[in-house]
Design an enzyme around this catalytic site. Structure first.
Site, PDB file in Angstrom:
ATOM      1  N   ASP A 143       0.875  -0.978   0.006  1.00 37.53           N
ATOM      2  CA  ASP A 143       0.081   0.092   0.038  1.00 37.53           C
ATOM      3  C   ASP A 143       0.689   1.309   0.170  1.00 37.53           C
ATOM      4  O   ASP A 143       1.993   1.052   0.733  1.00 37.53           O
ATOM      5  CB  ASP A 143      -0.869   0.023   1.239  1.00 37.53           C
ATOM      6  CG  ASP A 143      -2.124  -1.143   1.321  1.00 37.53           C
ATOM      7  OD1 ASP A 143      -2.387  -1.214   0.083  1.00 37.53           O
ATOM      8  OD2 ASP A 143      -2.360  -1.548   2.234  1.00 37.53           O
ATOM      9  N   ASP A 177      -7.256  -1.319  -4.032  1.00 37.19           N
ATOM     10  CA  ASP A 177      -8.238  -1.015  -3.244  1.00 37.19           C
ATOM     11  C   ASP A 177      -9.067   0.092  -3.776  1.00 37.19           C
ATOM     12  O   ASP A 177     -10.372   0.183  -3.765  1.00 37.19           O
ATOM     13  CB  ASP A 177      -7.592  -0.490  -2.164  1.00 37.19           C
ATOM     14  CG  ASP A 177      -6.853  -1.416  -1.293  1.00 37.19           C
ATOM     15  OD1 ASP A 177      -7.008  -2.804  -1.384  1.00 37.19           O
ATOM     16  OD2 ASP A 177      -5.805  -1.101  -0.472  1.00 37.19           O
TER      17      ASP A 177
END
Length: 198
Positions: A143, A177
């Protein structure tokens, strides 16, 4: 929307997702951060793969999550194929395609990154399967997108949290995401258009 356009959308977003993750993983040390703007930063973290960086316990939990995701993506793929065959609304096909490629992007990290890359703790990871520290199905999801739009101390009059330091928006996420979130939002906001009542 036909099959070719859906596949093209999936491939383009998947490439953006994987290229950005591999670039961050091989050019940033874990927790390294650069400011793009005050409200947008590139901040490298890794997580075990639950939504929005939620941690899950142990190797067994990680394996169960990865296997669940693999089963889920088969179901999403079936839903996508069925929707295209039935000439469903374009927004439905776009949203399912986004959810599919987002799930697939994070599955790639979970399944393969542990056996393809060296560790990121205190060093830059390298693509070196012979020195990789993880195992198949036990990779961590990369991420990097961080939007701390507002940070400060909340007013005392707010119940329970007043006086505490607070960051809005505190989640760190990736392109996969984002694709899942946009796909779900399309389903929610355009529900009546996508699924009209007869």
């Amino acid at each position: 929307m036909n099959t070719k356009k859906s596949i093209l959308l999936i491939i383009v977003i998947l490439l953006i997702d994987q290229i950005s993750k591999i670039y961050i993983k091989t050019n940033f040390q874990l927790q390294e951060e650069i400011y793009v703007f005050d409200w947008f930063r590139i901040h490298f973290i890794e997580n075990n793969g639950a939504a929005w960086g939620t941690e899950i316990g142990g190797k067994t939990g990680k394996l169960i999550l990865t296997l669940f995701r693999l089963c889920a993506i088969v179901g999403i793929g079936y839903w996508l194929r069925k929707s295209i065959k039935e000439n469903a609304h374009n927004l439905l096909i776009i949203s399912i395609s986004l959810i599919f490629c987002g799930a697939l992007g994070n599955i790639i990290d979970s399944v393969f990154y542990g056996v393809l890359f060296t560790d990121s703790y205190g060093q830059l990871a390298t693509f070196n399967p012979s020195e990789a520290t993880g195992a198949i199905f036990h990779g961590k999801v990369v991420d990097m997108l961080y939007f701390p739009i507002w940070q400060g101390t909340l007013p005392e009059w707010i119940p329970s949290v007043g006086g505490n330091y607070f960051t809005f928006f505190n989640a760190i996420f990736n392109v996969a995401d984002s694709a899942i979130t946009i796909g779900v939002m399309i389903l929610l906001f355009f529900n009546k258009v996508i699924f009209p009542k007869n």
